[in-house]
Design a protein around this motif. Structure first.
Motif, mmCIF file in Angstrom:
data_model
loop_
_atom_site.group_PDB
_atom_site.id
_atom_site.type_symbol
_atom_site.label_atom_id
_atom_site.label_comp_id
_atom_site.label_asym_id
_atom_site.label_seq_id
_atom_site.Cartn_x
_atom_site.Cartn_y
_atom_site.Cartn_z
ATOM 1 N N THR A 28 33.522 -19.564 -22.171
ATOM 2 C CA THR A 28 34.545 -19.506 -21.051
ATOM 3 C C THR A 28 34.195 -19.604 -19.710
ATOM 4 O O THR A 28 34.846 -20.470 -18.908
ATOM 5 C CB THR A 28 35.344 -18.193 -21.409
ATOM 6 O OG1 THR A 28 35.623 -17.831 -22.692
ATOM 7 C CG2 THR A 28 36.751 -18.145 -20.613
ATOM 8 N N ALA A 29 33.103 -18.954 -19.213
ATOM 9 C CA ALA A 29 32.753 -19.272 -17.765
ATOM 10 C C ALA A 29 32.224 -20.651 -17.596
ATOM 11 O O ALA A 29 32.477 -21.071 -16.784
ATOM 12 C CB ALA A 29 31.596 -18.099 -17.813
ATOM 13 N N SER A 30 31.534 -20.974 -18.606
ATOM 14 C CA SER A 30 30.898 -22.584 -18.421
ATOM 15 C C SER A 30 32.112 -23.474 -18.466
ATOM 16 O O SER A 30 31.943 -24.584 -17.598
ATOM 17 C CB SER A 30 30.054 -22.749 -19.678
ATOM 18 O OG SER A 30 28.834 -21.964 -19.697
ATOM 19 N N TRP A 31 33.133 -23.414 -19.137
ATOM 20 C CA TRP A 31 34.008 -24.310 -19.128
ATOM 21 C C TRP A 31 35.001 -24.210 -17.887
ATOM 22 O O TRP A 31 35.286 -25.403 -17.209
ATOM 23 C CB TRP A 31 35.024 -24.352 -20.420
ATOM 24 C CG TRP A 31 36.401 -25.049 -20.221
ATOM 25 C CD1 TRP A 31 37.667 -24.307 -20.080
ATOM 26 C CD2 TRP A 31 36.705 -26.261 -20.190
ATOM 27 N NE1 TRP A 31 38.521 -25.430 -20.206
ATOM 28 C CE2 TRP A 31 38.141 -26.478 -20.064
ATOM 29 C CE3 TRP A 31 35.830 -27.429 -20.399
ATOM 30 C CZ2 TRP A 31 38.596 -27.893 -20.109
ATOM 31 C CZ3 TRP A 31 36.346 -28.713 -20.539
ATOM 32 C CH2 TRP A 31 37.726 -28.785 -20.273
ATOM 33 N N ALA A 32 35.175 -22.963 -17.434
ATOM 34 C CA ALA A 32 35.816 -22.672 -16.054
ATOM 35 C C ALA A 32 34.960 -23.353 -14.897
ATOM 36 O O ALA A 32 35.609 -24.019 -14.033
ATOM 37 C CB ALA A 32 35.699 -21.405 -15.750
ATOM 38 N N VAL A 33 33.516 -23.395 -14.990
ATOM 39 C CA VAL A 33 32.768 -24.263 -13.907
ATOM 40 C C VAL A 33 33.298 -25.714 -14.186
ATOM 41 O O VAL A 33 33.380 -26.341 -13.059
ATOM 42 C CB VAL A 33 31.467 -24.030 -13.893
ATOM 43 C CG1 VAL A 33 30.810 -24.637 -13.178
ATOM 44 C CG2 VAL A 33 31.112 -22.420 -13.853
ATOM 45 N N ALA A 41 27.274 -29.747 -20.054
ATOM 46 C CA ALA A 41 28.560 -30.070 -20.183
ATOM 47 C C ALA A 41 29.312 -30.786 -18.998
ATOM 48 O O ALA A 41 29.947 -31.875 -19.271
ATOM 49 C CB ALA A 41 29.570 -28.808 -20.323
ATOM 50 N N LEU A 42 28.677 -30.574 -17.792
ATOM 51 C CA LEU A 42 29.100 -31.275 -16.486
ATOM 52 C C LEU A 42 28.953 -32.772 -16.624
ATOM 53 O O LEU A 42 29.485 -33.615 -15.812
ATOM 54 C CB LEU A 42 28.745 -30.279 -15.345
ATOM 55 C CG LEU A 42 29.439 -30.992 -13.877
ATOM 56 C CD1 LEU A 42 30.655 -31.214 -14.026
ATOM 57 C CD2 LEU A 42 28.848 -30.147 -12.734
#
Length: 451
Positions: free
Chosen positions: A274-279, A360-361
């Motif tokens: 969740t935190a990774s997708w938020a970034v 992911a980025l």
């Protein structure tokens, strides 16, 4: 060697002159939210959770409402192209009425339904209770903010975007100052944290609206535009202004809702995901402000050409807008691809999140170009009188394809799967909307709006 024709060079110059202040104004919107998050986050992480949870439902309503105001920009540019400059004041007057109506309805809806939703989302104990009053303050600022949006769109439609840009950054300064003073309760009034930041946002949005309205009313041309006279009823212009707004608002709602679903899918995977997708989505949203600004500039030029019955001008303006945003998005994508890990590190030093978010980025840079093309093409279509098809294409790409694909890939590939679903949806949307614009711009010369 490739070279542009004289009309294309002239249009490109106009596009860039109009685009850069609009891009900076849109970046100012993101900066205001980022400022709130940084100041509140440094004050207390739990207060940041209250702020984020309150912002989520208000942002969906706000983005949709801003789309509903898009008719002000398009119809102002279109009437200007038709040589009916004395009627643009009527567009703004209607826009202000719509802004108040939509703002009040949105405010009441958020105040009545928002806290109920937060309390029944299965959140950790205390989060819903803490976020609800913050949401109420965000809701109170909706009418003022939509009035400022109508004013900004009016100025952009007149090819005068610099005032809106300056006003937005002055509002950012007001917001920062209020945050610094109020969040830690320097005044000793018992207001602090997320609640104080929400009141800072209210103050900044109100100041923005007041400044822009006064600025427009004091312009020497205000009387000639018909701002101080009761306008004659023009049903065709009124209906078209509403149609453009409904089309843009519907598209915004579909896109924001689809990305909210991606956040939900990330939440099903775990805290680190969740935190990774938020970034990833936060960085992507900042990048998206560049094509958002260019889409507005393109819509103004296309709308003006459309109003003048100049279909070659419509084609030229739209294709140059799509071409410029393609180049800029590609440059940004390459830069972020190379700097993905340092960028993610600015958000967090958690090794688990870095391991997920950085790759992911990198992957997300694949959709930057297509996403940029689709938003510019969508606005070009609306400015050229094609309102329904862009919304249907967004529904297909982001609603029917991306949401189920995102759920399926998320549970097989994690956050990378969510990103792949965005890549696929953006490519489909970009191709469909660009193709649609080519079809629309090849039509026979149009009939003037007023008949």
């Amino acid at each position: 060697m490739f070279s542009l024709s004289a009309p294309s060079r002239s249009t490109l110059k106009e596009l860039t002159t109009l685009a850069w202040p609009v891009v900076l104004a849109r970046l100012g919107i993101m900066t205001m939210g980022l400022t709130d998050a940084i100041v509140v986050g440094h004050y207390a992480s739990r207060e940041l959770a209250f702020h984020s949870l309150a912002w989520a439902p208000s942002s969906v309503v706000l983005t949709t409402a801003v789309g509903l105001m898009m008719g002000v920009q398009v119809m102002t540019a279109r009437l200007r192209g038709e040589g009916r400059g004395d009627e643009v004041g009527a567009v703004l007057r209607r826009g202000m009425v719509y802004a108040l109506q939509i703002g009040i309805v949105s405010m009441i809806g958020l105040m009545l339904l928002g806290p109920f939703g937060l309390m029944h989302m299965g959140l950790e104990d205390g989060l819903g209770e803490g976020a609800s009053p913050v949401l109420m303050v965000f809701a109170l600022s909706m009418p003022a903010y939509l009035i400022s949006v109508a004013a900004q769109f009016f100025l952009e439609g007149l090819h005068r975007p610099k005032a809106g840009m300056v006003a937005m950054w002055v509002a950012n300064a007001v917001n920062l100052a209020l945050n610094i003073v109020l969040v830690p309760d320097m005044l000793g009034i018992g207001l602090h944290g997320a609640m104080a930041s929400a009141w800072a946002t209210f103050g900044a949005r109100t100041a923005l609206a007041i400044f822009l309205v006064i600025f427009i009313l004091r312009l020497p041309e205000a009387r000639a535009w018909g701002l101080f006279a009761k306008p004659k009823r023009d049903r065709s212009v009124e209906v078209e202004q509403i149609r453009v707004g409904v089309g843009a608002g519907s598209s915004n709602f579909i896109e924001v809702g689809a990305f909210a679903a991606m956040t939900l899918f990330a939440g099903q995977l775990g805290a680190a995901e969740t935190a990774s997708w938020a970034v990833v989505i936060n960085v992507s949203a900042i990048v998206f402000m560049v094509p958002m600004g260019l889409s507005s500039a393109t819509a103004v030029l296309v709308g003006r050409a459309y109003g003048a019955g100049d279909m070659p001008g419509v084609m030229r303006s739209g294709l140059l807008g799509i071409g410029v945003v393609t180049v800029l998005a590609f440059i940004i994508a390459v830069g972020l691809w190379l700097a993905a890990r340092p960028v993610v590190s600015a958000y967090t030093t958690d090794p688990a999140i870095l391991a997920i978010a950085a790759p992911a980025l990198v992957l997300a840079t694949l959709f930057f170009v297509a996403d940029a093309q689709q938003v510019v093409a969508a606005q070009a279509n609306r400015a050229a009188g094609d309102v329904v098809w862009p919304t249907l294409m967004h529904l297909l790409s982001y609603g029917i394809i991306m949401i189920p694909l995102g759920w399926w890939l998320a549970h097989r590939m994690g956050v990378d799967g969510i990103v792949w679903s965005v890549v696929v949806a953006s490519l489909i949307s970009g191709v469909l909307l660009t193709g649609r614009f080519l079809h629309v711009a090849r039509r026979a010369p149009i009939v003037k709006t007023a008949g």
